[in-house]
Design a protein around this motif. Structure first.
Motif, PDB file in Angstrom:
ATOM      1  N   LEU A  44      -4.443  -5.163  -7.439  1.00  0.00           N
ATOM      2  CA  LEU A  44      -6.093  -4.761  -8.951  1.00  0.00           C
ATOM      3  C   LEU A  44      -5.830  -3.807  -9.940  1.00  0.00           C
ATOM      4  CD1 LEU A  44      -8.645  -8.123  -8.077  1.00  0.00           C
ATOM      5  CD2 LEU A  44      -7.038  -7.847  -9.586  1.00  0.00           C
ATOM      6  N   SER A  45      -5.353  -2.345  -8.687  1.00  0.00           N
ATOM      7  CA  SER A  45      -5.820  -1.509  -9.275  1.00  0.00           C
ATOM      8  C   SER A  45      -4.680  -1.054  -9.606  1.00  0.00           C
ATOM      9  CB  SER A  45      -6.096  -0.218  -8.283  1.00  0.00           C
ATOM     10  OG  SER A  45      -5.003  -0.184  -7.395  1.00  0.00           O
ATOM     11  N   ILE A  46      -3.172  -1.354  -9.560  1.00  0.00           N
ATOM     12  CA  ILE A  46      -1.984  -1.034 -10.388  1.00  0.00           C
ATOM     13  C   ILE A  46      -1.920  -1.387 -11.996  1.00  0.00           C
ATOM     14  CG2 ILE A  46      -0.004  -1.568 -10.536  1.00  0.00           C
ATOM     15  CD1 ILE A  46       0.176  -2.568  -7.888  1.00  0.00           C
ATOM     16  N   ALA A  47      -2.718  -0.584 -12.948  1.00  0.00           N
ATOM     17  CA  ALA A  47      -2.369  -1.060 -14.335  1.00  0.00           C
ATOM     18  C   ALA A  47      -1.195  -1.503 -14.895  1.00  0.00           C
ATOM     19  CB  ALA A  47      -2.093   0.842 -14.986  1.00  0.00           C
TER      20      ALA A  47
ATOM     21  N   ARG B 156       0.397  -4.902 -15.446  1.00  0.00           N
ATOM     22  CA  ARG B 156       0.427  -5.984 -15.126  1.00  0.00           C
ATOM     23  C   ARG B 156       1.903  -7.008 -14.632  1.00  0.00           C
ATOM     24  NH1 ARG B 156      -2.078 -11.800 -16.608  1.00  0.00           N
ATOM     25  NH2 ARG B 156      -0.444 -12.792 -16.883  1.00  0.00           N
TER      26      ARG B 156
ATOM     27  N   LYS C 149      -7.565  -5.436  -3.244  1.00  0.00           N
ATOM     28  CA  LYS C 149      -7.519  -4.451  -4.177  1.00  0.00           C
ATOM     29  C   LYS C 149      -6.171  -4.059  -4.823  1.00  0.00           C
ATOM     30  CE  LYS C 149     -11.221  -1.555  -2.570  1.00  0.00           C
ATOM     31  NZ  LYS C 149     -12.123  -0.948  -2.086  1.00  0.00           N
ATOM     32  N   ILE C 150      -5.600  -3.510  -3.507  1.00  0.00           N
ATOM     33  CA  ILE C 150      -4.130  -2.361  -3.871  1.00  0.00           C
ATOM     34  C   ILE C 150      -4.106  -3.083  -5.322  1.00  0.00           C
ATOM     35  CG2 ILE C 150      -2.407  -1.739  -3.763  1.00  0.00           C
ATOM     36  CD1 ILE C 150      -3.407  -2.024  -0.832  1.00  0.00           C
TER      37      ILE C 150
ATOM     38  N   CYS D 270       1.518  -5.499 -10.619  1.00  0.00           N
ATOM     39  CA  CYS D 270       1.015  -6.378 -10.017  1.00  0.00           C
ATOM     40  C   CYS D 270       1.661  -8.146  -9.932  1.00  0.00           C
ATOM     41  CB  CYS D 270      -0.348  -6.738 -11.169  1.00  0.00           C
ATOM     42  SG  CYS D 270      -1.734  -7.437 -10.079  1.00  0.00           S
TER      43      CYS D 270
ATOM     44  N   ARG E  95       0.932  -1.510  -0.231  1.00  0.00           N
ATOM     45  CA  ARG E  95       0.260   0.295  -0.189  1.00  0.00           C
ATOM     46  C   ARG E  95       0.690   0.987   0.107  1.00  0.00           C
ATOM     47  NH1 ARG E  95      -1.851   3.923   3.620  1.00  0.00           N
ATOM     48  NH2 ARG E  95      -1.073   3.025   5.469  1.00  0.00           N
TER      49      ARG E  95
END
Length: 311
Positions: free
Chosen positions: A228-231, A233, A225-226, A236, A129
């Motif tokens: 999946l918000s990363i653009a 791949r 949740k955090i 992520c 985070r």
């Protein structure tokens, strides 16, 4: 010593149980336990040595890992000697006081390990985070305080267990169902009302492992949740990869503990061999596998171990 029936005694001597009807091959059965004992002690000791001596590993994640390694060392030392005593020397007898001491340390260390796994989930959440403030949030002093809270929590919750058992007289067969002492195993041999012990045992289970597992689950929901918000791949996957070792440790610890707890309370018709094997897995597998998993999955830790032992 033969099992004692229908005679009340407060200074009990219990008989620990190995794998039933396999006395002829006890020596061979002892070999894998010796192997697990050595690997657990050496593996966790190496983790502690590497983290202590390498300044680059003085990061929050590795500090929590060192606390986990100490806990795993304690679990191995508290359980495997009585197991080896049965298979190597046929030493099955254990006094009430020794039994109560052993079960205190086993339950205390399990409670502490559960707390440490929760802290490690919090560590992963903070690292993903807020990576830029990660080291400033989880300082050495804060980690030390968190570790102390884990220890105090374990002592406070588990401390009543030996005294709740000490007040009983034991008049049933004095054969325990494992090669070590557990609260739920010893209390079944009492000839008194065990309602208080049973309720408190469930309370301890839900307050420690139940609550910790719930909070770990919540932490990973927030992490997911955090992530999946990363653009990107790649970013992520990299973030998720930092959680793999901890997730393995969580599964190794909680899956076996929950299975054994359910088996003890609701599996009255289950095979004694199944209970014994599940007991061995729940206590011996995490201390054996945690150092292996973290050494394989942590690139920095693996590199330091290779540099120390194979340079």
């Amino acid at each position: 010593m033969s099992p004692v029936n229908d005679t009340k005694f407060s200074s009990a001597v219990f008989l620990l149980t190995g794998i039933p009807r396999q006395e002829a091959i006890h020596l061979w059965i002892s070999l894998p336990f010796c192997f697990m004992y050595i690997i657990s002690i050496v593996g966790n000791s190496v983790i502690l040595f590497i983290i202590k001596t390498d300044q680059s590993l003085h990061e929050p994640m590795y500090m929590f890992l060192s606390i986990l390694a100490v806990t795993d060392l304690g679990l191995s030392i508290a359980t495997i000697p009585t197991i080896l005593g049965i298979y190597l020397f046929n030493s099955r007898e254990i006094s009430l006081d020794a039994c109560l001491s052993q079960l205190f340390f086993i339950h205390f260390l399990q409670c502490t390990e559960s707390s440490v796994l929760l802290l490690m989930a919090f560590d992963r959440f903070i690292a993903i985070r807020d990576p830029l403030r990660y080291a400033s949030i989880l300082t050495v002093s804060r980690i030390a305080k968190m570790g102390l809270v884990c220890l105090l929590r374990g002592v406070a919750i588990v401390f009543p267990l030996p005294f709740l058992l000490k007040r009983f007289q034991y008049c049933r067969a004095n054969v325990l169902s494992h090669s070590y002492c557990l609260h739920q195993d010893v209390m079944k041999l009492a000839c008194s009302d065990i309602t208080v012990n049973s309720i408190y045992g469930l309370f301890v289970t839900f307050l420690t492992m139940g609550l910790d597992l719930l909070l770990i689950f919540v932490s990973y929901v927030m992490i997911l949740k955090i992530v999946l918000s990363i653009a990107s791949r790649a970013e992520c996957l990299r973030a998720l990869n930092t959680c793999v070792s901890h997730l393995c440790a969580v599964v190794l610890f909680y899956a076996q503990e929950i299975s054994l707890s359910v088996l003890h309370r609701f599996g009255k018709g289950s095979s004694p061999l199944l209970q014994i094997c599940m007991g061995y897995i729940s206590l011996l597998l995490p201390p054996l596998m945690n150092p292996i998993v973290y050494s394989m999955k942590s690139k920095h830790l693996r590199a330091r171990i290779i540099r120390v032992f194979f340079k």
